[in-house]
Design a protein around this motif. Structure first.
Motif, PDB file in Angstrom:
ATOM      1  N   THR A 112       0.849  -1.189   0.000  1.00 45.96           N
ATOM      2  CA  THR A 112       0.000   0.000   0.000  1.00 45.96           C
ATOM      3  C   THR A 112       0.888   1.244   0.000  1.00 45.96           C
ATOM      4  O   THR A 112       2.094   1.174   0.282  1.00 45.96           O
ATOM      5  CB  THR A 112      -0.894   0.033   1.245  1.00 45.96           C
ATOM      6  N   GLU A 122       1.149   6.689  -4.031  1.00 44.64           N
ATOM      7  CA  GLU A 122      -0.047   6.086  -4.607  1.00 44.64           C
ATOM      8  C   GLU A 122       0.178   5.704  -6.064  1.00 44.64           C
ATOM      9  O   GLU A 122      -0.274   4.648  -6.526  1.00 44.64           O
ATOM     10  CB  GLU A 122      -1.218   7.059  -4.492  1.00 44.64           C
ATOM     11  N   ARG A 167       2.154   2.568  -6.247  1.00 39.21           N
ATOM     12  CA  ARG A 167       1.294   1.421  -5.948  1.00 39.21           C
ATOM     13  C   ARG A 167       0.490   1.012  -7.176  1.00 39.21           C
ATOM     14  O   ARG A 167       0.369  -0.177  -7.488  1.00 39.21           O
ATOM     15  CB  ARG A 167       0.343   1.756  -4.787  1.00 39.21           C
ATOM     16  N   TRP A 227       0.551  -2.474  -9.088  1.00 44.11           N
ATOM     17  CA  TRP A 227      -0.687  -3.246  -9.144  1.00 44.11           C
ATOM     18  C   TRP A 227      -0.965  -3.740 -10.563  1.00 44.11           C
ATOM     19  O   TRP A 227      -1.423  -4.863 -10.757  1.00 44.11           O
ATOM     20  CB  TRP A 227      -1.855  -2.407  -8.645  1.00 44.11           C
TER      21      TRP A 227
END
Length: 227
Positions: A14, A59, A62, A66
């Motif tokens: 995260t 972010e 991430r 992902w």
């Protein structure tokens, strides 16, 4: 065969965990005396105060990972046979069951559940473990088990008596603890009446045999009296 859940692609971190890993060394250097818990609290506070523009950097990283994770998972699943899928599901089921068991034990410890009564051998083991011969804990236990097996009934008796006393201690503490759990609304942790009254099969068989012998003796006395 040849496939393990360890080979499964790892889920991306995260944004917060990325921040934690990046900044932990600097926070540790500034706070050398802080405990790990105190350090985590400081990092969590710093993350909350971090401007949105700086949080966005983590972010975005991430999101990139992902996307890569999705591609890796697709490739990973494509190579699995039905048998391997089934094996991995079973492995995952066992891992989840183990985690649930660990969490349940941790909860019972926090709630102060009394320790189980020890057997005579366990008491003998704890008293003699340090002085026992053996280069490893397993070797020591094996040596002590062999010694226990060779002890006479009279030599075992003190340990067996301590074990009986510990059973009484356990039952008394459990009654108090279960009453407390009922007050807290945790009836799910209380043993059923059947569990509390359950006896060991060997003990039950021994009692039945004793009762039978006693009954036979009484019948013999009665017959002799009638004669």
């Amino acid at each position: 065969r040849g496939i393990s859940s360890n080979q499964r692609p790892k889920r991306p971190l995260t944004a917060y965990l990325r921040f934690l890993i990046d900044n932990r060394p600097a926070f540790r250097e500034k706070n050398p005396e802080a405990s790990n818990l105190e350090l985590i609290k400081k990092l969590a506070s710093a993350w909350k105060e971090l401007p949105a523009s700086q949080k966005q950097v983590y972010e975005e990283a991430r999101k990139t990972d992902w996307k890569r994770y999705g591609e890796q998972m697709a490739a990973y699943k494509a190579q699995l046979t039905p048998a391997q899928v089934a094996a991995l599901k079973e492995e995952r089921r066992k891992q989840q069951a183990k985690r649930r068991s660990i969490r349940a034990k941790r909860e019972l410890n926090l709630l102060g559940k009394p320790k189980r009564a020890r057997s005579g051998f366990n008491i003998f083991l704890s008293e003699n473990f340090q002085e026992s011969e053996g280069i490893s804990p397993v070797a020591k236990m094996k040596k002590l088990f062999d010694t226990w097996q060779k002890l006479s009934t009279s030599q075992k008796q003190p340990y067996l008596q301590l074990a009986e006393d510990d059973k009484v201690r356990y039952e008394n503490e459990m009654k108090s603890w279960e009453a407390k759990m009922i007050e807290l609304g945790r009836e799910d942790l209380v043993r059923s009446k059947k569990q509390r009254l359950k006896k060991k099969p060997a003990e039950t068989a021994k009692q039945a045999e004793t009762a039978k012998a006693s009954s036979g003796g009484n019948k013999a006395k009665l017959k002799k009296s009638e004669e």
